[in-house]
Design a protein around this motif. Sequence first.
Motif, mmCIF file in Angstrom:
data_model
loop_
_atom_site.group_PDB
_atom_site.id
_atom_site.type_symbol
_atom_site.label_atom_id
_atom_site.label_comp_id
_atom_site.label_asym_id
_atom_site.label_seq_id
_atom_site.Cartn_x
_atom_site.Cartn_y
_atom_site.Cartn_z
ATOM 1 N N THR A 286 25.992 12.071 -39.158
ATOM 2 C CA THR A 286 25.377 12.142 -37.637
ATOM 3 C C THR A 286 25.503 10.745 -37.006
ATOM 4 O O THR A 286 25.525 10.487 -35.867
ATOM 5 C CB THR A 286 24.058 12.646 -37.845
ATOM 6 O OG1 THR A 286 23.935 13.905 -38.261
ATOM 7 C CG2 THR A 286 23.289 12.805 -36.317
ATOM 8 N N MET A 287 24.998 9.792 -37.793
ATOM 9 C CA MET A 287 25.067 8.356 -37.398
ATOM 10 C C MET A 287 26.487 7.897 -36.913
ATOM 11 O O MET A 287 26.681 7.090 -36.227
ATOM 12 C CB MET A 287 24.318 7.407 -38.523
ATOM 13 C CG MET A 287 22.850 7.366 -38.516
ATOM 14 S SD MET A 287 22.081 6.940 -37.050
ATOM 15 C CE MET A 287 22.875 5.294 -36.434
ATOM 16 N N GLY A 288 27.288 8.197 -37.751
ATOM 17 C CA GLY A 288 28.790 7.840 -37.358
ATOM 18 C C GLY A 288 29.358 8.378 -36.305
ATOM 19 O O GLY A 288 29.752 7.871 -35.432
ATOM 20 N N THR A 289 28.675 9.887 -35.616
ATOM 21 C CA THR A 289 29.243 10.302 -34.430
ATOM 22 C C THR A 289 28.427 9.664 -33.541
ATOM 23 O O THR A 289 29.042 9.354 -32.328
ATOM 24 C CB THR A 289 28.621 12.069 -34.540
ATOM 25 O OG1 THR A 289 28.818 12.645 -35.864
ATOM 26 C CG2 THR A 289 28.878 12.682 -33.258
ATOM 27 N N ILE A 290 26.968 9.066 -33.666
ATOM 28 C CA ILE A 290 26.323 8.539 -32.716
ATOM 29 C C ILE A 290 27.044 7.262 -32.409
ATOM 30 O O ILE A 290 27.252 6.659 -31.137
ATOM 31 C CB ILE A 290 24.828 8.263 -33.121
ATOM 32 C CG1 ILE A 290 24.223 9.536 -32.970
ATOM 33 C CG2 ILE A 290 24.187 7.172 -32.286
ATOM 34 C CD1 ILE A 290 22.788 9.601 -33.753
ATOM 35 N N ALA A 291 27.493 6.419 -33.246
ATOM 36 C CA ALA A 291 28.295 5.150 -33.181
ATOM 37 C C ALA A 291 29.640 5.369 -32.406
ATOM 38 O O ALA A 291 29.975 4.597 -31.585
ATOM 39 C CB ALA A 291 28.527 4.724 -34.675
ATOM 40 N N ALA A 292 30.364 6.605 -32.534
ATOM 41 C CA ALA A 292 31.571 6.717 -32.121
ATOM 42 C C ALA A 292 31.057 6.986 -30.528
ATOM 43 O O ALA A 292 31.914 6.623 -29.698
ATOM 44 C CB ALA A 292 32.222 7.932 -32.512
ATOM 45 N N SER A 293 30.045 7.580 -30.133
ATOM 46 C CA SER A 293 29.568 7.970 -28.730
ATOM 47 C C SER A 293 29.556 6.449 -28.020
ATOM 48 O O SER A 293 29.484 6.538 -26.895
ATOM 49 C CB SER A 293 28.409 8.766 -28.599
ATOM 50 O OG SER A 293 27.201 7.920 -29.042
ATOM 51 N N TRP A 294 29.202 5.317 -28.814
ATOM 52 C CA TRP A 294 29.068 4.164 -27.890
ATOM 53 C C TRP A 294 30.296 3.676 -27.496
ATOM 54 O O TRP A 294 30.074 3.139 -26.375
ATOM 55 C CB TRP A 294 28.745 2.908 -29.041
ATOM 56 C CG TRP A 294 27.466 3.101 -29.929
ATOM 57 C CD1 TRP A 294 26.284 3.925 -29.476
ATOM 58 C CD2 TRP A 294 27.125 2.415 -31.032
ATOM 59 N NE1 TRP A 294 25.275 3.737 -30.465
ATOM 60 C CE2 TRP A 294 25.796 2.706 -31.479
ATOM 61 C CE3 TRP A 294 27.806 1.548 -31.935
ATOM 62 C CZ2 TRP A 294 25.159 2.236 -32.391
ATOM 63 C CZ3 TRP A 294 27.030 1.108 -32.970
ATOM 64 C CH2 TRP A 294 25.636 1.647 -33.443
ATOM 65 N N VAL A 295 31.366 3.930 -27.925
ATOM 66 C CA VAL A 295 32.595 3.704 -27.484
ATOM 67 C C VAL A 295 33.077 4.749 -26.282
ATOM 68 O O VAL A 295 33.641 4.374 -25.533
ATOM 69 C CB VAL A 295 33.827 3.519 -28.429
ATOM 70 C CG1 VAL A 295 35.201 2.857 -28.061
ATOM 71 C CG2 VAL A 295 33.357 2.323 -29.605
ATOM 72 N N ILE A 296 33.116 5.884 -26.956
ATOM 73 C CA ILE A 296 33.673 7.113 -26.028
ATOM 74 C C ILE A 296 32.961 7.276 -24.881
ATOM 75 O O ILE A 296 33.693 7.558 -23.615
ATOM 76 C CB ILE A 296 33.417 8.432 -26.960
ATOM 77 C CG1 ILE A 296 34.411 8.375 -28.001
ATOM 78 C CG2 ILE A 296 33.999 9.723 -26.142
ATOM 79 C CD1 ILE A 296 34.214 9.204 -29.243
ATOM 80 N N SER A 297 31.592 7.419 -24.681
ATOM 81 C CA SER A 297 30.998 7.495 -23.469
ATOM 82 C C SER A 297 31.366 6.492 -22.494
ATOM 83 O O SER A 297 31.386 6.984 -21.289
ATOM 84 C CB SER A 297 29.234 7.863 -23.858
ATOM 85 O OG SER A 297 28.817 6.728 -24.349
ATOM 86 N N PRO A 298 31.053 5.392 -22.664
ATOM 87 C CA PRO A 298 31.259 4.211 -21.628
ATOM 88 C C PRO A 298 32.713 4.362 -21.025
ATOM 89 O O PRO A 298 33.120 4.074 -19.710
ATOM 90 C CB PRO A 298 30.875 2.907 -22.135
ATOM 91 C CG PRO A 298 30.821 3.136 -23.388
ATOM 92 C CD PRO A 298 30.653 4.375 -23.660
ATOM 93 N N VAL A 299 33.659 4.443 -22.071
ATOM 94 C CA VAL A 299 35.173 4.431 -21.805
ATOM 95 C C VAL A 299 35.463 5.555 -20.932
ATOM 96 O O VAL A 299 36.374 5.436 -19.930
ATOM 97 C CB VAL A 299 36.009 4.396 -22.733
ATOM 98 C CG1 VAL A 299 37.348 4.556 -22.595
ATOM 99 C CG2 VAL A 299 35.707 3.050 -23.614
ATOM 100 N N LEU A 300 34.948 6.737 -21.407
ATOM 101 C CA LEU A 300 35.075 7.940 -20.607
ATOM 102 C C LEU A 300 34.491 8.061 -19.160
ATOM 103 O O LEU A 300 35.263 8.236 -18.200
ATOM 104 C CB LEU A 300 34.582 9.121 -21.340
ATOM 105 C CG LEU A 300 34.914 10.685 -20.695
ATOM 106 C CD1 LEU A 300 36.634 10.829 -20.992
ATOM 107 C CD2 LEU A 300 34.250 11.714 -21.789
ATOM 108 N N GLY A 301 33.302 7.477 -18.877
ATOM 109 C CA GLY A 301 32.646 7.401 -17.899
ATOM 110 C C GLY A 301 33.533 6.467 -16.917
ATOM 111 O O GLY A 301 33.652 6.655 -15.536
#
Length: 494
Positions: free
Chosen positions: A191-206
Motif C-alpha cells: 500500500t505504501m508503494g502505491t502511495i509513493a507511486a502516486s507522488w509521481v503519477i498524480s502531479p505529472v498526469l495533472g
Amino acid sequence: MADNNGQQWKTLDKDLGRISRVELATIYVARPMVGTGIALAFIVLAALTAAVTLGGTPNDLIVVAAAGFGAYMAINIGANDVANNMGPAVGANALTMGGAIAIAALFESAGALLAGGDVVSTISKGIIDPAGIASAQLFIWAMMAALISSALWVNLATWVGAPVSTTHSVVGGVMGAGIAAAGFGAVDWPTMGTIAASWVISPVLGGAIAAAFLAFIKAYIIYQDDKIAAARRWVPVLIAVMAGVFSTYLALKGLKKIVKIDMQTALMIGAAIGVLSYAIAAPLIRKQSQGMENRNKSVKALFGLPLVFSAALLSFAHGANDVANAVGPLAAIVHVTEFGDFAAKVSIPSWVMIIGAFGISFGLFLFGPKLIRMVGSQITKLNPMRAYCVALSAAITVIVASWLGLPVSSTHIAVGGVFGVGFFREWHAERRFRKKAGAKAAAQRLAPEERRRRKLVRRSHFMTIIAAWVITVPAAAVMSAVIFLLLNTVIGAG
C-alpha cells in the motif's frame, strides 16, 4: 521667536511621524497574533465541546485532548490544502481574495457536513494493521501521535510557503506511529508503494492534462482569425466537459454519504449533465460575446464565471473527502475509548465532523491567503483560461486515479496542473520564437541571462515544493514515531 516656534513644529512633526511608524509596526506585528489567538480560541472551544459532550473520566480527557489536536489539524488543512482550489481563480483575477475565502469556506463546510463520508478508515487506507498493536491504549497513542505530527508538518509547510499533501502527512503520521508501536511488520508496504507511486503519477498526469487543454484552447480559439466565433463554438463545449467531469467526480466522491454510486453510473450522470450544460451555456456565451472585440482579452472574459463555478465545486468535493484527514484519527480515538476495541472502519460522530468542517474554514480565513497567492500567482502567471485548464485537469485526474485505484493527493494534482500550464507556456514561447526568427538566428541572439529571464515558471518555488513533497511522508513518520514514544513513556507509564 518665530524660528523657535518653527523648530518646535518640525520636532513635533518628527515625533508624530515616529509615533505613526510605531503604530504601523504594531499593527503589522499584531495582525498575525490576532489570527493565532482566534485559532487557539477555536482549538480550546473544540476541546470544551468534546468535554461537554462526553464527560470527565480519564479516557474522556484523552478524547478532549484529541479533539483539540483534530481542530488544530483542520485549521492547517484550511490554511494549506484549500489554496490549491482557490489559488488559480485568485491568480487569474476571476475572484478577489475575500470572495475566494467566502466561497471556499461555504463550499468546504457544505461538502464536509452534507457529503463527508460518515465512515472512515481509522488506519488511513490500510497502512498499518491494528491487530499488530498490543493494546487499545497503544492504538490511542499511535492515532494521537499521527494527528499531532501531521498537523505540525502541515503547519511548518504553510509557514515555509509550500503546498503539501495533508493526505500524505496523515499517511506518514500513521506509518511512523505504527512502526514505533508494533515494528516494521505492522506496515502494509505494498500500500505504501502505491502511495509513493502516486507522488509521481498524480502531479505529472495533472500537469499533462492541464497542458493539453491549454494547447487545445490556443490552437482552436486564440490563434483563429475570428476568435469570438471560435469561442462561441468551443467555450460551451469546454463548460460542458467541466460540468460533466465535476458531476462524475461529485457522484463518485462527494455523495457517498447519501448514496453509493459505481463508476459506470457516475459517468452516465456526468454525460447527461454535460449535455444539459452545453444546452444552457451555448446561448449564454453567444449573448455574452455580442459586441466583443476580436482579441484575447475578450476570450479570457468568457472563462471568468465558469472558473468561479469550478473553484466552488472543487472546494465542495475537497471538503467532502479531505475532512477525514482531520477527523479520521480523532474518530478512531473516540471509537476506542467508547467501545474498548479498534475496528478497521468507524462512524464519525456529528460533533467530530463539525469540528473538522469549521476548522477548515477558520484555517482558510485566518492563514489561507499566503498559500493562495503562492499557487495563484507566484509559480507562474495565470489568466482565466490557464486557471480553467488547471481546475479541469484536477477533476479529470482524480476520476482517472479513482478508476485505476490510485490514492492521490488533490494538492499534488492542482499544483502539478499549475506547473504543467507554466512549462507548456515556456515550451510554446520558445517554439514560436524559433519558428519566427529561425533556429540558428535565435540561438545566436539569446544570451544565457536572457534565456533564464524568459523562464515562465519560477524554479526556486518549483524546487521548494518538490522537496517538500518528497520529504512529507518520512518527515511526518519520524515526528510521529518520536511523539508516540514520548506519549507512551511519559503518559502511558504514568
